[in-house]
Write a protein that holds these residues in place. Structure first.
Motif, PDB file in Angstrom:
ATOM      1  N   ARG A 112       1.194  -0.795   0.017  1.00 30.35           N
ATOM      2  CA  ARG A 112      -0.300  -0.291  -0.125  1.00 30.35           C
ATOM      3  C   ARG A 112       0.681   1.399  -0.225  1.00 30.35           C
ATOM      4  N   ILE A 113       0.263   2.403  -1.261  1.00 24.46           N
ATOM      5  CA  ILE A 113       0.733   4.245  -0.254  1.00 24.46           C
ATOM      6  C   ILE A 113       0.189   4.380   0.513  1.00 24.46           C
ATOM      7  N   GLU A 114       0.399   5.325   1.120  1.00 28.77           N
ATOM      8  CA  GLU A 114      -0.020   6.476   1.941  1.00 28.77           C
ATOM      9  C   GLU A 114      -0.057   7.913   1.431  1.00 28.77           C
ATOM     10  N   TYR A 115      -0.590   8.629   2.246  1.00 33.04           N
ATOM     11  CA  TYR A 115      -0.076  10.185   1.199  1.00 33.04           C
ATOM     12  C   TYR A 115      -1.287  10.502   2.514  1.00 33.04           C
ATOM     13  N   ARG A 116      -0.183  11.775   3.187  1.00 35.40           N
ATOM     14  CA  ARG A 116      -0.635  12.690   4.035  1.00 35.40           C
ATOM     15  C   ARG A 116      -0.536  14.544   3.745  1.00 35.40           C
ATOM     16  N   PHE A 117      -1.617  15.049   3.783  1.00 30.42           N
ATOM     17  CA  PHE A 117      -1.624  16.417   4.627  1.00 30.42           C
ATOM     18  C   PHE A 117      -1.521  17.207   5.582  1.00 30.42           C
ATOM     19  N   LEU A 118      -0.063  17.274   5.108  1.00 31.21           N
ATOM     20  CA  LEU A 118       0.462  18.083   6.725  1.00 31.21           C
ATOM     21  C   LEU A 118      -0.169  19.719   6.494  1.00 31.21           C
ATOM     22  N   VAL A 119       0.339  20.434   7.282  1.00 27.08           N
ATOM     23  CA  VAL A 119      -0.024  22.030   7.789  1.00 27.08           C
ATOM     24  C   VAL A 119       0.142  22.015   9.198  1.00 27.08           C
ATOM     25  N   ASP A 120       1.372  23.134   9.433  1.00 30.28           N
ATOM     26  CA  ASP A 120       2.165  23.560  10.206  1.00 30.28           C
ATOM     27  C   ASP A 120       2.296  21.781  11.122  1.00 30.28           C
ATOM     28  N   GLY A 121       2.995  20.605  10.873  1.00 24.81           N
ATOM     29  CA  GLY A 121       3.394  20.246  10.979  1.00 24.81           C
ATOM     30  C   GLY A 121       1.524  18.964  11.921  1.00 24.81           C
ATOM     31  N   ILE A 140      -1.349  16.879  11.122  1.00 24.99           N
ATOM     32  CA  ILE A 140      -2.613  16.087   9.442  1.00 24.99           C
ATOM     33  C   ILE A 140      -3.783  16.413   9.763  1.00 24.99           C
ATOM     34  N   VAL A 141      -3.468  16.990   8.285  1.00 22.49           N
ATOM     35  CA  VAL A 141      -5.590  17.385   7.948  1.00 22.49           C
ATOM     36  C   VAL A 141      -6.582  16.242   7.451  1.00 22.49           C
ATOM     37  N   GLU A 142      -5.680  15.136   6.661  1.00 21.30           N
ATOM     38  CA  GLU A 142      -6.184  14.141   5.763  1.00 21.30           C
ATOM     39  C   GLU A 142      -5.590  13.577   5.345  1.00 21.30           C
ATOM     40  N   ARG A 143      -5.375  12.261   5.705  1.00 21.30           N
ATOM     41  CA  ARG A 143      -4.608  11.134   5.287  1.00 21.30           C
ATOM     42  C   ARG A 143      -5.946  10.167   4.583  1.00 21.30           C
ATOM     43  N   ASP A 144      -4.969   9.451   4.025  1.00 23.04           N
ATOM     44  CA  ASP A 144      -5.444   8.335   2.669  1.00 23.04           C
ATOM     45  C   ASP A 144      -4.703   7.440   2.520  1.00 23.04           C
ATOM     46  N   ASP A 145      -5.443   6.262   2.259  1.00 16.99           N
ATOM     47  CA  ASP A 145      -4.416   4.837   1.713  1.00 16.99           C
ATOM     48  C   ASP A 145      -4.333   4.501   0.539  1.00 16.99           C
ATOM     49  N   VAL A 146      -3.329   3.727  -0.704  1.00 15.97           N
ATOM     50  CA  VAL A 146      -4.226   3.274  -1.445  1.00 15.97           C
ATOM     51  C   VAL A 146      -3.485   2.300  -1.434  1.00 15.97           C
ATOM     52  N   PHE A 147      -4.697   0.632  -1.668  1.00 15.33           N
ATOM     53  CA  PHE A 147      -3.916  -0.416  -1.535  1.00 15.33           C
ATOM     54  C   PHE A 147      -4.237  -1.738  -2.756  1.00 15.33           C
ATOM     55  N   TYR A 148      -2.627  -2.205  -2.529  1.00 14.46           N
ATOM     56  CA  TYR A 148      -2.853  -2.977  -3.858  1.00 14.46           C
ATOM     57  C   TYR A 148      -3.147  -4.346  -3.793  1.00 14.46           C
ATOM     58  N   PRO A 149      -4.451  -5.187  -4.645  1.00 17.85           N
ATOM     59  CA  PRO A 149      -5.204  -6.194  -3.910  1.00 17.85           C
ATOM     60  C   PRO A 149      -3.635  -7.343  -4.233  1.00 17.85           C
ATOM     61  N   LYS A 209       4.145   7.592   1.498  1.00 20.52           N
ATOM     62  CA  LYS A 209       4.997   6.382   1.992  1.00 20.52           C
ATOM     63  C   LYS A 209       4.511   5.317   1.407  1.00 20.52           C
ATOM     64  N   VAL A 210       5.503   4.326   1.303  1.00 21.37           N
ATOM     65  CA  VAL A 210       4.891   3.528   0.737  1.00 21.37           C
ATOM     66  C   VAL A 210       4.925   2.287   2.174  1.00 21.37           C
ATOM     67  N   TYR A 211       4.348   0.700   2.227  1.00 17.57           N
ATOM     68  CA  TYR A 211       4.678  -0.339   3.127  1.00 17.57           C
ATOM     69  C   TYR A 211       4.743  -1.171   2.220  1.00 17.57           C
ATOM     70  N   TYR A 212       5.541  -2.078   2.487  1.00 12.66           N
ATOM     71  CA  TYR A 212       5.918  -3.379   1.940  1.00 12.66           C
ATOM     72  C   TYR A 212       6.535  -4.249   2.417  1.00 12.66           C
TER      73      TYR A 212
END
Length: 177
Positions: A83-92, A94-103, A149-152
């Motif tokens: 999976r790959i994760e992305y996060r929106f950081l504003v002034d340190g 976390i405002v939003e985060r989401d994951d994309v999973f690879y089946p 970031k990626v998780y493996y």
């Protein structure tokens, strides 16, 4: 006979003593990310002209960006990106985060570089408003850091994560007349 018995006991005791534990060396895969984008700009329109904070669910503005990311394995070990994760950081924060999973995990090995599927990131009016407020000024422009970031896993099923890559992002509200 008695001497032989004591010599055998002494040898067994001497052999069984050791200075410390025997080290076991384990090599783990290390996956790193490459990206050529320095800044991502989202132009989120206000469809009903009532502001990002007063939006109609049927008429909501948004903007998308496609991130093209490459991953490479640096040690020559086989790994599987799950999976790959992305996060929106504003002034340190976390405002939003989401994951994309690879089946079906993406396999990477032998110091190889692979192109990950393009990452689709959507910023809509509520997220744009939250970013705009979090950066300290309600001026229809929000800035921050987009962290990816990626998780493996390795062959044995041990889980790891990459060092995140960070890039600047900007959310702007285009002028409407």
């Amino acid at each position: 006979m008695k001497k032989l018995f004591f010599i055998i006991i002494f040898v067994i005791l001497f052999i069984s003593c050791s200075i410390g534990p025997v080290p076991v060396y384990y090599s783990q895969p290390i996956v790193s990310l490459l990206d050529d984008t320095l800044e991502v700009i989202f132009s989120v329109s206000d469809k009903d002209l009532s502001g990002w904070n007063h939006y109609n669910q049927n008429n909501i503005g948004s903007d998308t960006a496609f991130l093209s990311i490459d991953a490479y394995e640096t040690t020559g070990e086989k790994s599987f990106i799950e999976r790959i994760e992305y996060r929106f950081l504003v002034d340190g924060q976390i405002v939003e985060r989401d994951d994309v999973f690879y089946p079906i995990p993406l396999e990477i090995e032998d110091k190889d570089t692979i192109h990950l599927p393009d990452l689709l990131i959507v910023v809509n009016e509520p997220l744009a408003y939250e970013i705009d407020i979090q950066d300290g000024y309600a001026d229809n422009v929000g800035t921050g850091i987009l962290e990816t970031k990626v998780y493996y896993t390795d062959i044995k099923g041990e889980s790891f994560s990459s060092i995140p890559i960070r890039k600047r992002f900007k959310v702007i509200k285009p002028l409407t007349y």
